[in-house]
Design a protein around this motif. Structure first.
Motif, PDB file in Angstrom:
ATOM      1  N   GLY A  15       0.831  -1.087   0.068  1.00  0.00           N
ATOM      2  CA  GLY A  15       0.093   0.003  -0.092  1.00  0.00           C
ATOM      3  C   GLY A  15       0.977   1.186   0.099  1.00  0.00           C
ATOM      4  O   GLY A  15       2.120   1.000  -0.014  1.00  0.00           O
ATOM      5  N   SER A  16       0.096   2.406  -0.067  1.00  0.00           N
ATOM      6  CA  SER A  16       1.307   3.477   0.290  1.00  0.00           C
ATOM      7  C   SER A  16       2.077   3.509   1.512  1.00  0.00           C
ATOM      8  O   SER A  16       3.148   4.161   1.188  1.00  0.00           O
ATOM      9  N   ASP A  17       1.770   2.789   2.364  1.00  0.00           N
ATOM     10  CA  ASP A  17       2.562   2.799   3.698  1.00  0.00           C
ATOM     11  C   ASP A  17       2.644   1.435   3.894  1.00  0.00           C
ATOM     12  O   ASP A  17       1.898   0.785   4.773  1.00  0.00           O
ATOM     13  N   PRO A  18       3.436   0.352   3.302  1.00  0.00           N
ATOM     14  CA  PRO A  18       3.500  -1.155   3.608  1.00  0.00           C
ATOM     15  C   PRO A  18       3.545  -1.459   4.997  1.00  0.00           C
ATOM     16  O   PRO A  18       4.399  -0.778   5.611  1.00  0.00           O
ATOM     17  N   VAL A  19       2.859  -2.527   5.427  1.00  0.00           N
ATOM     18  CA  VAL A  19       2.645  -2.911   6.577  1.00  0.00           C
ATOM     19  C   VAL A  19       3.417  -4.225   6.880  1.00  0.00           C
ATOM     20  O   VAL A  19       2.906  -5.325   6.257  1.00  0.00           O
ATOM     21  N   THR A  20       4.541  -4.433   7.722  1.00  0.00           N
ATOM     22  CA  THR A  20       5.183  -5.868   8.034  1.00  0.00           C
ATOM     23  C   THR A  20       4.485  -6.351   9.082  1.00  0.00           C
ATOM     24  O   THR A  20       4.767  -6.075  10.304  1.00  0.00           O
ATOM     25  N   ALA A  21       3.612  -7.508   8.744  1.00  0.00           N
ATOM     26  CA  ALA A  21       2.478  -8.032   9.937  1.00  0.00           C
ATOM     27  C   ALA A  21       3.376  -8.904  10.347  1.00  0.00           C
ATOM     28  O   ALA A  21       3.131  -9.246  11.480  1.00  0.00           O
ATOM     29  N   VAL A  22       4.082  -9.863   9.733  1.00  0.00           N
ATOM     30  CA  VAL A  22       4.764 -10.992  10.245  1.00  0.00           C
ATOM     31  C   VAL A  22       6.240 -10.667   9.704  1.00  0.00           C
ATOM     32  O   VAL A  22       6.492 -10.603   8.631  1.00  0.00           O
ATOM     33  N   ASP A  23       7.251 -10.668  10.739  1.00  0.00           N
ATOM     34  CA  ASP A  23       8.680 -10.568  10.366  1.00  0.00           C
ATOM     35  C   ASP A  23       9.577 -11.404  10.617  1.00  0.00           C
ATOM     36  O   ASP A  23       9.946 -12.008  11.707  1.00  0.00           O
ATOM     37  N   ALA A  24       9.769 -12.347   9.658  1.00  0.00           N
ATOM     38  CA  ALA A  24      10.714 -13.479   9.738  1.00  0.00           C
ATOM     39  C   ALA A  24      10.469 -14.459  10.801  1.00  0.00           C
ATOM     40  O   ALA A  24      11.181 -14.680  11.720  1.00  0.00           O
ATOM     41  N   VAL A  25       9.279 -15.115  11.044  1.00  0.00           N
ATOM     42  CA  VAL A  25       9.001 -15.885  12.184  1.00  0.00           C
ATOM     43  C   VAL A  25       9.476 -17.266  11.632  1.00  0.00           C
ATOM     44  O   VAL A  25       9.085 -17.620  10.585  1.00  0.00           O
ATOM     45  N   SER A  26       9.838 -18.041  12.444  1.00  0.00           N
ATOM     46  CA  SER A  26      10.328 -19.375  12.480  1.00  0.00           C
ATOM     47  C   SER A  26       9.821 -20.124  13.618  1.00  0.00           C
ATOM     48  O   SER A  26      10.021 -19.697  14.715  1.00  0.00           O
ATOM     49  N   LEU A  27       9.139 -21.317  13.308  1.00  0.00           N
ATOM     50  CA  LEU A  27       8.662 -22.186  14.427  1.00  0.00           C
ATOM     51  C   LEU A  27       8.465 -23.530  14.098  1.00  0.00           C
ATOM     52  O   LEU A  27       8.301 -23.629  12.741  1.00  0.00           O
ATOM     53  N   SER A  28       8.171 -24.400  14.976  1.00  0.00           N
ATOM     54  CA  SER A  28       7.680 -25.787  14.322  1.00  0.00           C
ATOM     55  C   SER A  28       6.794 -26.354  15.529  1.00  0.00           C
ATOM     56  O   SER A  28       6.726 -26.075  16.629  1.00  0.00           O
ATOM     57  N   VAL A  29       6.028 -27.320  14.913  1.00  0.00           N
ATOM     58  CA  VAL A  29       4.970 -27.796  15.681  1.00  0.00           C
ATOM     59  C   VAL A  29       5.097 -29.445  15.419  1.00  0.00           C
ATOM     60  O   VAL A  29       4.995 -29.884  14.236  1.00  0.00           O
ATOM     61  N   GLU A  30       5.294 -30.067  16.395  1.00  0.00           N
ATOM     62  CA  GLU A  30       5.315 -31.616  16.226  1.00  0.00           C
ATOM     63  C   GLU A  30       4.193 -32.284  15.755  1.00  0.00           C
ATOM     64  O   GLU A  30       2.863 -31.730  16.250  1.00  0.00           O
ATOM     65  N   ARG A  31       4.148 -33.374  15.114  1.00  0.00           N
ATOM     66  CA  ARG A  31       2.978 -34.046  14.936  1.00  0.00           C
ATOM     67  C   ARG A  31       2.030 -34.445  16.175  1.00  0.00           C
ATOM     68  O   ARG A  31       2.763 -34.919  17.049  1.00  0.00           O
ATOM     69  N   GLY A  32       0.899 -33.921  16.124  1.00  0.00           N
ATOM     70  CA  GLY A  32       0.130 -34.276  17.348  1.00  0.00           C
ATOM     71  C   GLY A  32       0.269 -33.373  18.386  1.00  0.00           C
ATOM     72  O   GLY A  32      -0.808 -33.367  19.589  1.00  0.00           O
TER      73      GLY A  32
END
Ligand code: ADP
Ligand code: MG
Length: 216
Positions: A15-32
């Motif tokens: 947009g005219s003023d870009p928004v970084t809503a998520v900034d280089a997020v790393s995560l993991s979720v094990e099965r179950g």
């Protein structure tokens, strides 16, 4: 080995003023595993969840399931399910036909569909509700139906975005425990977003805190 692996995921709204809503997020979720994403309104929780399931295009980073990159895979081919705050049930379908929707899309036979719908309704504590119109249900019952509908096609991962936020406080507490039991009973890997620390603690086995687009 990890079920879900998110690596350096960013979401930028242009947009005219870009928004970084998520900034280089790393995560993991094990099965179950059931993991909660906790943070204040506007910190980027929904954007991150959307980028994981594929409804929001990421600016960079990757999403993998069991080591397979699904970043470019369309949302309906990821095998991920979603539950939203307001359920988003189909108002003209009965409870049973809401729960069976994903199975209809997958061309599951009518008999198998009926059996699976009954099983799901039992799982969420709504046995015998199949023929009712969804418009007759209470808020809590609607969210149970939304959960049953998402779980019916046996998703590899279910993403829940503030699933209890529209409910009153007392009901929220009870349903948070039920959601945890239902997810554990179905063995479904889950990423659940909330702004309520108590709710996060009850529903999830691990809580990740988010602020200004980053995990903290
Ligand atoms: P949360 O779910 O934690 O409340 P969101 O992911 O909805 O946070 O929003 C994170 C940031 O991105 C906020 O600043 C919000 O205003 C902005 N945002 C969200 N969706 C859009 C959009 N479609 N276009 C532009 N900005 C958006
Ligand atoms: Mg949100």
């Amino acid at each position: 080995m990890s079920g879900l692996e998110v690596d350096g995921l960013s979401v930028v709204y242009q947009g005219s003023d870009p928004v970084t809503a998520v900034d280089a997020v790393s995560l993991s979720v094990e099965r179950g595993e059931i993991v909660a994403l906790l943070g204040p309104s506007g910190c980027g929780k929904s954007s991150l969840l959307g980028a994981v399931v594929g409804t929001v295009p990421p600016a960079s980073g990757s999403v993998r399931w069991e080591g397979v990159d699904v970043t470019a895979t369309p949302v309906h081919r990821r095998g991920f399910g979603m539950v939203f705050q307001d359920g988003q049930l189909f108002p003209h379908r009965t409870v049973g036909r809401n729960v069976g929707f994903g199975l209809e899309m997958a061309r599951v036979s009518r008999d198998d569909r009926r059996a699976r719908v009954d099983e799901m309704l039992e799982l969420v504590g709504l046995s015998g509700y199949g023929a009712r119109p969804v418009t007759d249900l209470s808020g809590g019952q609607r969210q149970r139906v939304a959960l049953a509908r998402s779980l019916a096609p046996q998703p590899r991962l279910i993403a829940l975005d503030e699933p209890l936020s529209a409910l009153d406080a007392e009901l929220r507490g009870r349903l948070a425990e039920d959601v945890r039991e239902i997810l554990l009973a179905s063995g479904t890997t889950a990423l659940v977003v909330t702004h309520d620390p108590d709710e996060a603690g009850v529903m999830a086995s691990r809580v990740l805190r988010m602020r200004d687009g980053q995990l903290v």
